[in-house]
Enzyme design. Structure first.
Site, PDB file in Angstrom:
ATOM      1  N   CYS A  21      -6.481  -0.146   7.034  1.00  0.00           N
ATOM      2  CA  CYS A  21      -6.218   0.763   5.072  1.00  0.00           C
ATOM      3  C   CYS A  21      -7.209   1.285   5.387  1.00  0.00           C
ATOM      4  CB  CYS A  21      -5.709  -0.947   4.423  1.00  0.00           C
ATOM      5  SG  CYS A  21      -5.813   0.098   2.910  1.00  0.00           S
ATOM      6  N   CYS A  54       0.622  -1.353   0.014  1.00  0.00           N
ATOM      7  CA  CYS A  54      -0.045   0.220  -0.164  1.00  0.00           C
ATOM      8  C   CYS A  54       1.148   1.469  -0.147  1.00  0.00           C
ATOM      9  CB  CYS A  54      -1.318   0.109   1.695  1.00  0.00           C
ATOM     10  SG  CYS A  54      -2.227   1.041   1.396  1.00  0.00           S
TER      11      CYS A  54
END
Ligand code: CO
Length: 211
Positions: A101, A42
């Site tokens: 996230c 990410c």
């Protein structure tokens, strides 16, 4: 742009520190890179790839985007994977997500995020695929974290399904595809699934004829 001066000063110090430890470090590195690992993670600033696995420059080939997605029409990610596998001949691909996230949280809401909606749609599809299981989780944080895990597993499968990976396996290249998740709360990584290292581990409908 005075605000950026500290970064340039830090860079000077960093390069000097590395040189002090190994005077030929940058010389060797500029000649070639031979990383054994491709990291797909990410873009979140709290998940810096090299630091969390304590690897030096030259040891990790890295691709990062929102919520570590591997989309089979994303020329950017596909090019990175192709280059890593066919040119650098990495041995391991690590898809690494992280708990909490933001991209995954966005997929669990009905809010719009402009252009990013089209990217978040990839995670929304994972949510849809596991909708019943996820709806049974009442705790919001737990639900986000479970979707973070399911997303890693889906993206790991997306890597394994790519023809470039199947061709490399058929040519005798040893490549493992791994799914890991990182906790920002304690700095620790966790394996989410057994590695995929040959075509028989993938569903027949995604297998392509090789050779
Ligand atoms: Co993230």
């Amino acid at each position: 742009m005075k605000e950026l001066d500290p970064l340039l000063a830090s860079n000077k110090q960093w390069a000097a520190d590395i040189k002090a430890q190994d005077p030929t470090f940058f010389e060797k590195l500029s000649a070639q890179q031979t990383p054994e690992y491709l990291w797909i993670g990410c873009a979140d600033s709290r998940v810096p790839a090299n630091e969390i696995v304590d690897l030096l420059p030259g040891e990790l080939f890295v691709h990062r985007n929102i919520a570590n997605c591997v989309v089979h029409t994303d020329l950017n990610c596909l090019s990175v994977i192709y280059y890593a596998v066919r040119v650098l001949k990495v041995k391991h691909i690590i898809v690494c997500g992280h708990y909490g996230c933001g991209g995954v949280q966005a997929a669990l809401t009905d809010q719009q995020f402009g252009l990013a909606d089209h990217w978040i749609r990839n995670i929304r599809d994972v949510y849809s695929h596991h909708f019943t299981d996820l709806e049974n989780i009442s705790d919001k944080e737990h639900k986000v974290d479970r979707l973070c895990e399911l997303n890693v597993i889906q993206q790991m499968l997306n890597v394994a399904h790519l023809p470039v990976i199947q061709n490399a396996w058929a040519d005798g290249q040893d490549i493992s595809v791994n799914g890991w998740i990182y906790s920002i709360k304690d700095g620790l990584l966790k394996k989410l699934s057994k590695p995929i290292f040959h075509a028989e581990q993938i569903a027949p409908e995604y297998r392509v004829k090789t050779g």
